[in-house]
Design an enzyme around this catalytic site. Sequence first.
Site, PDB file in Angstrom:
ATOM      1  N   TYR A  48       0.849  -1.195   0.000  1.00  0.00           N
ATOM      2  CA  TYR A  48       0.000   0.000   0.000  1.00  0.00           C
ATOM      3  C   TYR A  48       0.881   1.239   0.000  1.00  0.00           C
ATOM      4  CZ  TYR A  48      -3.503   3.417   1.362  1.00  0.00           C
ATOM      5  OH  TYR A  48      -4.333   4.516   1.394  1.00  0.00           O
ATOM      6  N   ASP A  62      -1.042  15.891   5.753  1.00  0.00           N
ATOM      7  CA  ASP A  62      -1.891  15.185   4.794  1.00  0.00           C
ATOM      8  C   ASP A  62      -3.197  15.955   4.595  1.00  0.00           C
ATOM      9  OD1 ASP A  62      -2.993  13.251   3.140  1.00  0.00           O
ATOM     10  OD2 ASP A  62      -3.674  11.992   4.820  1.00  0.00           O
ATOM     11  N   ASP A  89      -3.012   5.679  -2.707  1.00  0.00           N
ATOM     12  CA  ASP A  89      -3.976   6.666  -2.228  1.00  0.00           C
ATOM     13  C   ASP A  89      -3.972   7.850  -3.197  1.00  0.00           C
ATOM     14  OD1 ASP A  89      -5.380   8.626  -0.877  1.00  0.00           O
ATOM     15  OD2 ASP A  89      -4.181   8.526   0.951  1.00  0.00           O
ATOM     16  N   ASP A  91      -6.192  10.355  -3.045  1.00  0.00           N
ATOM     17  CA  ASP A  91      -6.937  11.449  -2.419  1.00  0.00           C
ATOM     18  C   ASP A  91      -8.292  11.666  -3.102  1.00  0.00           C
ATOM     19  OD1 ASP A  91      -5.038  11.792  -0.488  1.00  0.00           O
ATOM     20  OD2 ASP A  91      -4.063  13.507  -1.432  1.00  0.00           O
ATOM     21  N   HIS A 116      -7.513   4.365  -4.786  1.00  0.00           N
ATOM     22  CA  HIS A 116      -8.805   4.754  -4.219  1.00  0.00           C
ATOM     23  C   HIS A 116      -9.005   6.263  -4.307  1.00  0.00           C
ATOM     24  CE1 HIS A 116      -7.023   5.957  -0.299  1.00  0.00           C
ATOM     25  NE2 HIS A 116      -6.366   4.802  -0.315  1.00  0.00           N
ATOM     26  N   GLU A 118     -11.522   9.312  -2.915  1.00  0.00           N
ATOM     27  CA  GLU A 118     -12.395   9.539  -1.765  1.00  0.00           C
ATOM     28  C   GLU A 118     -13.419  10.634  -2.023  1.00  0.00           C
ATOM     29  OE1 GLU A 118      -9.712  12.206   1.208  1.00  0.00           O
ATOM     30  OE2 GLU A 118      -8.791  10.366   0.439  1.00  0.00           O
ATOM     31  N   CYS A 126      -6.682  14.143   6.948  1.00  0.00           N
ATOM     32  CA  CYS A 126      -6.524  12.751   7.328  1.00  0.00           C
ATOM     33  C   CYS A 126      -7.865  12.157   7.714  1.00  0.00           C
ATOM     34  CB  CYS A 126      -5.538  12.639   8.489  1.00  0.00           C
ATOM     35  SG  CYS A 126      -5.434  10.978   9.193  1.00  0.00           S
ATOM     36  N   ARG A 161     -13.395   5.303  -1.763  1.00  0.00           N
ATOM     37  CA  ARG A 161     -13.306   5.513  -0.317  1.00  0.00           C
ATOM     38  C   ARG A 161     -14.391   6.503   0.089  1.00  0.00           C
ATOM     39  NH1 ARG A 161      -8.221   8.188   3.095  1.00  0.00           N
ATOM     40  NH2 ARG A 161      -9.547   9.654   4.228  1.00  0.00           N
ATOM     41  N   GLU A 191     -13.920   4.447   5.459  1.00  0.00           N
ATOM     42  CA  GLU A 191     -12.916   5.014   6.349  1.00  0.00           C
ATOM     43  C   GLU A 191     -13.473   5.244   7.752  1.00  0.00           C
ATOM     44  OE1 GLU A 191     -10.122   5.153   7.359  1.00  0.00           O
ATOM     45  OE2 GLU A 191      -8.988   6.776   6.425  1.00  0.00           O
ATOM     46  N   ASN A 213      -8.797  -0.132   7.182  1.00  0.00           N
ATOM     47  CA  ASN A 213      -7.623   0.695   7.437  1.00  0.00           C
ATOM     48  C   ASN A 213      -7.250   0.574   8.911  1.00  0.00           C
ATOM     49  OD1 ASN A 213      -5.645   2.640   7.640  1.00  0.00           O
ATOM     50  ND2 ASN A 213      -6.999   4.381   7.270  1.00  0.00           N
TER      51      ASN A 213
END
Length: 299
Positions: A48, A62, A89, A91, A116, A118, A126, A161, A191, A213
Amino acid sequence: MLYAQTPAHEKRRLFRERLATGELLRFPGAFNPLSARLIERKGFEGVYISGAVLSADLGLPDIGLTTLTEVAARGQQIARQTELPAIIDADTGFGEPMNVARTIQTLEDAGIAGAHIEDQVNPKRCGHLDGKAVVDEDTALKRIRAAVDARRDPNFLVMARTDIRAVDGLDAATDRARKLVDAGADAIFPEAMRTLEEFAAVREAVDVPILANMTEFGKSDLFTVDQLRDVGVNIVIWPVSLLRIAMGAAERALDTLIDEGHLTSRLGEMQHRADLYDLIDYESYNHFDTNVFTFRIDR
């Protein structure tokens, strides 16, 4: 030698085949290319690549400050060093639906096996912090449709996500998960689930793989692989764990230098030079140039 021997499209095909079996796949987070090799050597099923780690590596929080170029470049560096599939990731997709489309194709070209996208408002934060905001349903679905339409390799995994659990509750999360699947998502990343029962509720709501996660110091308890398998989770990630452990060790080493003036007392905690050279396959470079590897390392 150099990079992985398995082509990216083959990694994706093998990953999708294994994911379809329903078994739980373990994807520790790699904080650099060398750690990805170590993950492979230890027998895990995938790697990952965390947006939080990529941000932290640049000394940034982040909150959506990294660019597609930075993420894709680092993703490529990590993915090409392992035979394992890498999930990254992405975002919020780095912009509007057209930007999401470009993101997916760029990550395909970087050799990534899946990404992914989101449903947070940009700039995001985060997933385990308070005060998050999510976009409306239409915007969230457009991002996923754009990602699915843009991919050229049908085995590239488009994961959706959703962060809505922390904003509007579990029922909203299961409802959005169903709609994201209807929009074409191959997998769901719910998440900040708080309990095993919440993961089980998502599992009941959708018929695609789901991801857990297991990040430290977050909203979720740190469930075991067996516990997550029992409620139907298909992928588990530990996104920042190796970075946290490495940085903790680095801080202790620096404190030892300050206190003792040398690191003799820390030698037992270090990766031996021989192990490092073995991990980077130093000796195989001798096949190309006998002047490269002309020494032996004794333990």
